[in-house]
Design a protein around this motif. Structure first.
Motif, PDB file in Angstrom:
ATOM      1  N   LYS A   1       0.830  -1.207   0.000  1.00  0.00           N
ATOM      2  CA  LYS A   1       0.000   0.000   0.000  1.00  0.00           C
ATOM      3  C   LYS A   1       0.861   1.253   0.000  1.00  0.00           C
ATOM      4  CE  LYS A   1      -3.659  -2.371   2.536  1.00  0.00           C
ATOM      5  NZ  LYS A   1      -4.412  -2.451   3.802  1.00  0.00           N
ATOM      6  N   ALA A   2       1.963   1.198   0.751  1.00  0.00           N
ATOM      7  CA  ALA A   2       2.849   2.361   0.803  1.00  0.00           C
ATOM      8  C   ALA A   2       3.464   2.641  -0.560  1.00  0.00           C
ATOM      9  CB  ALA A   2       3.942   2.136   1.845  1.00  0.00           C
ATOM     10  N   LEU A   3       3.805   1.577  -1.313  1.00  0.00           N
ATOM     11  CA  LEU A   3       4.382   1.765  -2.650  1.00  0.00           C
ATOM     12  C   LEU A   3       3.402   2.518  -3.550  1.00  0.00           C
ATOM     13  CD1 LEU A   3       6.035  -1.697  -3.408  1.00  0.00           C
ATOM     14  CD2 LEU A   3       7.189   0.451  -2.868  1.00  0.00           C
ATOM     15  N   THR A   4       2.144   2.066  -3.525  1.00  0.00           N
ATOM     16  CA  THR A   4       1.127   2.710  -4.366  1.00  0.00           C
ATOM     17  C   THR A   4       0.824   4.115  -3.884  1.00  0.00           C
ATOM     18  OG1 THR A   4       0.137   0.540  -4.796  1.00  0.00           O
ATOM     19  CG2 THR A   4      -1.201   2.467  -5.316  1.00  0.00           C
ATOM     20  N   ASP A   5       0.640   4.262  -2.585  1.00  0.00           N
ATOM     21  CA  ASP A   5       0.253   5.559  -2.043  1.00  0.00           C
ATOM     22  C   ASP A   5       1.404   6.562  -2.056  1.00  0.00           C
ATOM     23  OD1 ASP A   5      -2.374   4.785  -1.622  1.00  0.00           O
ATOM     24  OD2 ASP A   5      -1.975   4.037   0.398  1.00  0.00           O
ATOM     25  N   SER A   6       2.657   6.068  -2.141  1.00  0.00           N
ATOM     26  CA  SER A   6       3.783   7.002  -2.244  1.00  0.00           C
ATOM     27  C   SER A   6       3.721   7.788  -3.541  1.00  0.00           C
ATOM     28  CB  SER A   6       5.117   6.237  -2.160  1.00  0.00           C
ATOM     29  OG  SER A   6       5.330   5.446  -3.317  1.00  0.00           O
TER      30      SER A   6
ATOM     31  N   SER B   1     -12.079   0.149 -22.911  1.00  0.00           N
ATOM     32  CA  SER B   1     -11.408   0.160 -21.626  1.00  0.00           C
ATOM     33  C   SER B   1     -11.469   1.556 -21.030  1.00  0.00           C
ATOM     34  CB  SER B   1      -9.948  -0.290 -21.779  1.00  0.00           C
ATOM     35  OG  SER B   1      -9.242   0.609 -22.617  1.00  0.00           O
ATOM     36  N   MET B   2     -11.198   1.631 -19.758  1.00  0.00           N
ATOM     37  CA  MET B   2     -11.168   2.908 -19.065  1.00  0.00           C
ATOM     38  C   MET B   2     -10.079   2.854 -18.002  1.00  0.00           C
ATOM     39  SD  MET B   2     -14.500   2.576 -16.605  1.00  0.00           S
ATOM     40  CE  MET B   2     -14.666   1.230 -15.444  1.00  0.00           C
ATOM     41  N   ARG B   3      -9.640   4.019 -17.580  1.00  0.00           N
ATOM     42  CA  ARG B   3      -8.641   4.099 -16.534  1.00  0.00           C
ATOM     43  C   ARG B   3      -9.336   4.369 -15.206  1.00  0.00           C
ATOM     44  NH1 ARG B   3      -3.285   7.142 -19.035  1.00  0.00           N
ATOM     45  NH2 ARG B   3      -2.964   5.684 -20.752  1.00  0.00           N
ATOM     46  N   GLN B   4      -9.067   3.520 -14.257  1.00  0.00           N
ATOM     47  CA  GLN B   4      -9.718   3.615 -12.960  1.00  0.00           C
ATOM     48  C   GLN B   4      -8.674   3.980 -11.909  1.00  0.00           C
ATOM     49  OE1 GLN B   4     -12.487   0.471 -12.199  1.00  0.00           O
ATOM     50  NE2 GLN B   4     -12.218   0.589  -9.987  1.00  0.00           N
ATOM     51  N   ALA B   5      -8.853   5.134 -11.260  1.00  0.00           N
ATOM     52  CA  ALA B   5      -7.921   5.575 -10.228  1.00  0.00           C
ATOM     53  C   ALA B   5      -8.106   4.711  -8.984  1.00  0.00           C
ATOM     54  CB  ALA B   5      -8.165   7.043  -9.896  1.00  0.00           C
ATOM     55  N   MET B   6      -6.990   4.247  -8.427  1.00  0.00           N
ATOM     56  CA  MET B   6      -7.052   3.387  -7.252  1.00  0.00           C
ATOM     57  C   MET B   6      -6.010   3.802  -6.227  1.00  0.00           C
ATOM     58  SD  MET B   6      -7.595  -0.453  -8.806  1.00  0.00           S
ATOM     59  CE  MET B   6      -8.810  -0.765 -10.105  1.00  0.00           C
ATOM     60  N   THR B   7      -6.414   3.772  -4.978  1.00  0.00           N
ATOM     61  CA  THR B   7      -5.478   3.934  -3.878  1.00  0.00           C
ATOM     62  C   THR B   7      -4.760   2.599  -3.650  1.00  0.00           C
ATOM     63  OG1 THR B   7      -7.098   3.233  -2.238  1.00  0.00           O
ATOM     64  CG2 THR B   7      -7.042   5.589  -2.799  1.00  0.00           C
ATOM     65  N   GLY B   8      -3.817   2.587  -2.736  1.00  0.00           N
ATOM     66  CA  GLY B   8      -3.141   1.340  -2.424  1.00  0.00           C
ATOM     67  C   GLY B   8      -4.100   0.273  -1.954  1.00  0.00           C
ATOM     68  N   GLU B   9      -5.039   0.635  -1.105  1.00  0.00           N
ATOM     69  CA  GLU B   9      -6.019  -0.333  -0.599  1.00  0.00           C
ATOM     70  C   GLU B   9      -6.872  -0.890  -1.726  1.00  0.00           C
ATOM     71  OE1 GLU B   9      -8.035  -2.575   2.298  1.00  0.00           O
ATOM     72  OE2 GLU B   9      -6.332  -1.242   2.633  1.00  0.00           O
ATOM     73  N   GLU B  10      -7.314  -0.024  -2.630  1.00  0.00           N
ATOM     74  CA  GLU B  10      -8.167  -0.472  -3.729  1.00  0.00           C
ATOM     75  C   GLU B  10      -7.390  -1.314  -4.742  1.00  0.00           C
ATOM     76  OE1 GLU B  10     -11.217   3.367  -3.695  1.00  0.00           O
ATOM     77  OE2 GLU B  10      -9.343   3.433  -4.850  1.00  0.00           O
ATOM     78  N   ALA B  11      -6.163  -0.902  -5.044  1.00  0.00           N
ATOM     79  CA  ALA B  11      -5.352  -1.674  -5.982  1.00  0.00           C
ATOM     80  C   ALA B  11      -5.012  -3.041  -5.409  1.00  0.00           C
ATOM     81  CB  ALA B  11      -4.073  -0.907  -6.329  1.00  0.00           C
ATOM     82  N   LEU B  12      -4.787  -3.101  -4.100  1.00  0.00           N
ATOM     83  CA  LEU B  12      -4.513  -4.377  -3.447  1.00  0.00           C
ATOM     84  C   LEU B  12      -5.687  -5.334  -3.631  1.00  0.00           C
ATOM     85  CD1 LEU B  12      -2.800  -6.146  -1.551  1.00  0.00           C
ATOM     86  CD2 LEU B  12      -3.923  -5.017   0.375  1.00  0.00           C
ATOM     87  N   ALA B  13      -6.906  -4.834  -3.415  1.00  0.00           N
ATOM     88  CA  ALA B  13      -8.091  -5.672  -3.587  1.00  0.00           C
ATOM     89  C   ALA B  13      -8.264  -6.092  -5.039  1.00  0.00           C
ATOM     90  CB  ALA B  13      -9.328  -4.909  -3.112  1.00  0.00           C
ATOM     91  N   PHE B  14      -8.018  -5.176  -5.963  1.00  0.00           N
ATOM     92  CA  PHE B  14      -8.150  -5.459  -7.392  1.00  0.00           C
ATOM     93  C   PHE B  14      -7.223  -6.595  -7.821  1.00  0.00           C
ATOM     94  CE2 PHE B  14      -6.545  -4.625 -11.724  1.00  0.00           C
ATOM     95  CZ  PHE B  14      -7.727  -4.664 -12.448  1.00  0.00           C
TER      96      PHE B  14
END
Length: 356
Positions: free
Chosen positions: A189-194, A209-222
């Motif tokens: 999460k820190a890597l993404t959120d940094s 396709s579309m670009r979906q903005a994600m935080t570290g928490e959201e990208a982790l779940a994805f």
């Protein structure tokens, strides 16, 4: 034997956090799925990142744990390096995502049978530094492991740590491994959120396709989701690759933001153990021209497989498609990956390119 659907399975997740919670009890922890982030770090550092942050070089180099897995491998058993025609040589890096980076780098702490690898990736940088390939080898691939017979490929790490994993991959592929990296992902999460989050390209449901903005928490779940995907683990691999590409793109676009890049490079170098020869100076030397490679010139693909099956002792396994796998690995060994892909456009499970 069932042949999995090979279609791109990057399904959009309206609420990734909820999806993560839904399957939390059914899913084992998956730290290894972001191993390819090392690709981004190497390209960034090699492409000028280290030079731009020269004041941090000593600190960043000290952050990375050092291991010496090649010292335990009999040189006579290893593939020979292909002759080099130009001024530079291609580079092959074996990148693993392990349950424990620290134990992998400390022989006294490592215990046989205690660790396996959730992600196994062979990263190839072309000699002309104009392209790169990141090939994910499914962790359940049924392969020969030197001294142990056939087993899932991730068992090699459990049986003999980094040296046996390198031997297993070299024997399987015929590709000589130049460098090794193993990662720990508690800091995902820190890597993404940094980088203040990332934008991951996902299908829009209408064939686009579309670009979906994600935080570290959201990208982790994805990237963790697999139960809702038609491809299961194979679909999850493509999600992992999509995240990796998003991280590389965001980091390259953040080079002019010193505070953000310092935070990112600090986080990533603190999350990796590498062979002792892979210093920042060596990385900069090897990847001096890689800064010109765009994210679409890093080809993310899954090693060819013919389906899933059962081993004689009842394990669920992935069966590699050796008729395609072997020529692909020959192309890697001979630094001809773009040629192979051009001649075999429908043979590979490749992450689709995105509009820059």
């Amino acid at each position: 034997m069932a042949a999995p659907d090979r279609k791109n399975d990057l399904l959009a997740v309206p609420n990734p956090v909820d999806g993560d919670v839904r399957h939390a009890r059914r899913r084992r922890r998956s730290k290894g799925f972001v191993a390819g982030i090392v690709v981004g770090a190497l390209l960034l550092v090699g492409g000028g990142g280290a030079a731009a942050y020269f004041g941090y070089r000593m600190s960043l180099d000290d952050n990375m744990e050092r291991i010496d897995p090649f010292a335990e491998i009999d040189p006579s058993t290893r593939p020979s390096a292909e002759p080099v025609e130009g001024p530079a040589a291609p580079v092959n890096i074996l990148v693993l995502g392990s349950d424990s980076r620290i134990s992998a780098g400390d022989p006294e702490a490592w215990e046989a049978g205690a660790q396996r690898t959730d992600a196994i990736m062979l990263v190839h940088l072309a000699a002309d530094r104009q392209s790169a390939a990141a090939i994910s080898i499914p962790r359940d691939s049924w392969v020969p492991i030197p001294g142990y017979g056939e087993a899932k490929i991730n068992a090699a790490f459990s049986y003999g740590g980094p040296p046996l994993m390198i031997q297993t991959v070299e024997d399987l592929t015929g590709v000589r491994i130049d460098h090794f990296a193993v990662t720990d992902f508690e800091s995902f999460k820190a890597l993404t959120d940094s980088l203040d989050g990332v934008e991951i390209t996902v299908p829009d449901g209408d064939g686009g396709s579309m670009r979906q903005a994600m935080t570290g928490e959201e990208a982790l779940a994805f990237t963790r989701e697999r139960y809702a995907l038609s491809n299961g683990d194979f679909g999850r691999v493509q999600r992992q690759q999509a995240w990796m590409r998003a991280i590389v793109a965001k980091a390259k676009n953040s080079m002019s933001e010193p505070l953000k890049m310092a935070s990112f490079l600090e986080a990533i170098t603190s999350s990796v153990a590498v062979d002792k020869e892979l210093t920042l100076d060596r990385i900069q030397e090897l990847f001096a021209g890689a800064g010109d490679i765009s994210t679409n010139e890093i080809t993310f693909m899954t090693a060819p497989y013919s389906g899933t099956g059962r081993s004689d002792d009842g394990q669920s396994i992935v069966v590699l498609d050796r008729a395609t796998f072997d020529p692909l690995m020959e192309a890697v060994a001979k630094d001809k990956v773009p040629d192979f892909l051009a001649k075999n456009p429908d043979a590979m499970d490749v992450l689709p390119a995105v509009v820059q």
